[in-house]
Write a protein that holds these residues in place. Structure first.
Motif, short mmCIF file in Angstrom:
data_model
loop_
_atom_site.label_atom_id
_atom_site.label_comp_id
_atom_site.label_asym_id
_atom_site.label_seq_id
_atom_site.Cartn_x
_atom_site.Cartn_y
_atom_site.Cartn_z
N GLU A 152 62.33 80.95 32.31
CA GLU A 152 63.57 80.88 33.12
C GLU A 152 64.80 80.97 32.23
O GLU A 152 65.76 81.68 32.54
CB GLU A 152 63.64 79.55 33.88
N LEU A 153 64.77 80.22 31.12
CA LEU A 153 65.95 80.21 30.24
C LEU A 153 66.14 81.56 29.57
O LEU A 153 67.27 82.03 29.43
CB LEU A 153 65.81 79.10 29.17
N ALA A 179 67.75 83.65 31.99
CA ALA A 179 69.15 83.25 32.21
C ALA A 179 70.08 83.77 31.13
O ALA A 179 71.26 83.98 31.38
CB ALA A 179 69.24 81.72 32.29
N ALA A 207 69.73 80.43 24.19
CA ALA A 207 68.83 79.75 25.14
C ALA A 207 68.40 78.39 24.58
O ALA A 207 68.40 77.38 25.29
CB ALA A 207 67.60 80.62 25.43
N MET A 264 77.89 81.04 30.63
CA MET A 264 77.31 79.71 30.41
C MET A 264 78.39 78.63 30.58
O MET A 264 78.17 77.57 31.14
CB MET A 264 76.76 79.58 28.98
N GLU A 304 79.28 78.37 34.34
CA GLU A 304 78.21 77.81 35.17
C GLU A 304 77.93 76.35 34.84
O GLU A 304 77.53 75.57 35.70
CB GLU A 304 76.93 78.63 35.00
N HIS A 305 78.08 75.97 33.57
CA HIS A 305 77.68 74.62 33.16
C HIS A 305 78.84 73.74 32.71
O HIS A 305 78.61 72.68 32.14
CB HIS A 305 76.64 74.70 32.04
#
Ligand SMILES: Nc1ncnc2c1ncn2[C@@H]1O[C@H](COP(=O)(O)OP(=O)(O)OP(=O)(O)O)[C@@H](O)[C@H]1O
Length: 355
Positions: free
Chosen positions: A152-153, A156, A184, A218, A221-222
């Motif tokens: 998944e990472l 991403a 990642a 990134m 989103e985070h």
């Protein structure tokens, strides 16, 4: 989930941090010695990075950028040490942590990406295994879940066919792919802060743009805070909200990117921008400003830029110059900072610059 600040986070009272953002990182009065404590290479460095904020750190080679980043990561090379000051995340003091505590903080609270990703990966293990190990050790995931999360990472961070990439060894991947793998790893545990020291320097222009876009995503989103070191002012201008300018181991200017780039307050910043031809972003590297910075650890009577500066006055040599806050909330280490109009056409911050 990213960590949330404690009940008493550093707030907008801290210079440089916008009113609506608590600080993700605070550095206060940092001093770093090299050569086993004999020379002070970084002195009186104070700054903050707000949550979700991107702060660029620029300056000539040897100005102390890497030592500052490595202090924040607890990764100073042998013979170098934090001699003064405090470093803290929103709710945790980092100064004086044991090696074990640093191992916990790195990866979970603070991630790092450097210029040469291959040297941070184990050549004999697949990259998937390396990320899975991080997830198992730092987050306690079981083997199956860690393998799933690894894929998944990798997806991403934009790696195509992530399951296949996970089975490859570092030497089977390109520089851009390796940098994505390291990103990642760096963001796997949802850190609050990512330190990127020349992370895109070795990449070709297209891959560099993709990696910068990834960092921006990134961040969005985070709510990741970024401390970004680059020789390339175009990269800094594109990514950063705020710019810190380092000279001879000190910060000499701190302000919103747009203001620093268009209306610098410190003659060194003005010279730096001019030799990098601000309007010509195609020139990728900063050129060297004529003259040389003082030797590491040199004790000087006043401003460390004085002998290269076209505006030096007697008061510049009257003792160490503090980094002071200006009326509009920027910071400058120059006794003449607000009095000089460096944005004027024809202003020259450094002596002997060929025009
Ligand atoms: N391990 C070390 N031992 C001795 N001196 C060091 C060490 N690391 C850095 N220094 C000195 O400290 C000063 C700051 O170095 P630093 O690497 O932080 O600069 P920098 O701004 O990151 O430069 P560059 O852009 O070239 O990477 C330099 O003068 C350097 O010579």
């Amino acid at each position: 989930m990213p960590h949330s600040p404690s009940s008493d986070p550093a707030t907008s009272a801290t210079p440089g941090v916008p009113a609506d953002r608590p600080a993700a990182l605070s550095v206060e009065g940092l001093g770093v010695t090299v050569s086993s404590g004999r020379l002070t290479a970084v002195r009186d460095v104070s700054f903050t990075v707000g949550r979700g904020e991107a702060v660029g750190l620029v300056g000539e080679s040897g100005s102390g950028k890497t030592l500052i980043c490595r202090s924040v990561l607890g990764l100073l090379p042998p013979g170098c040490a934090v001699s003064e000051g405090e470093i803290s995340l929103a709710d945790e003091a980092l100064t004086g942590l044991s090696r074990r505590e640093w191992d916990r903080v790195r990866g979970t609270r603070v991630g790092a990406v450097f210029q040469d990703p291959a040297s941070y990966l184990n050549p004999s293990l697949t990259v998937g295994r390396q990320l899975s190990e991080v997830l198992r050790v730092k987050l306690g995931l079981d083997r199956a879940r860690a393998a799933e999360r690894t894929v998944e990472l990798f997806a991403a961070v934009g790696l195509h066919d992530p399951a296949e990439v996970a089975r490859r060894h570092p030497h089977e991947l390109s520089g851009g792919m390796l940098q994505r793998v390291l990103i990642a790893v760096a963001v796997a545990c949802a850190p609050d802060l990512l330190v990127a020291d020349e992370a895109t320097t070795a990449l070709d222009v297209v891959v560099q743009a993709e990696v910068l876009e990834l960092l921006a995503r990134m961040r969005a989103e985070h709510d990741l805070a970024l401390l970004l070191v680059s020789h390339d002012l175009a990269v800094i201008a594109e990514v950063c909200d705020r710019i810190l300018v380092a000279y001879a181991g000190e910060l000499v200017e701190d302000g919103p990117a747009e203001r620093v780039l268009n209306d610098p307050l410190h003659p060194y910043t003005e010279a730096l921008l001019r030799v990098a031809t601000v309007d010509d972003w195609e020139r990728r590297e900063l050129e060297v400003i004529p003259g040389a910075p003082p030797e590491v650890g040199a004790r000087l009577p006043g401003c460390r830029f004085a002998d290269r500066c076209a505006f030096t006055a007697p008061e510049c040599l009257d003792g160490p110059v503090p980094l002071r806050e200006t009326a509009d909330g920027r910071r400058v280490r120059c006794v003449r900072g607000e009095e000089l109009d460096l944005s004027r056409a024809g202003a020259h911050g450094a002596r002997e610059v060929a025009v």
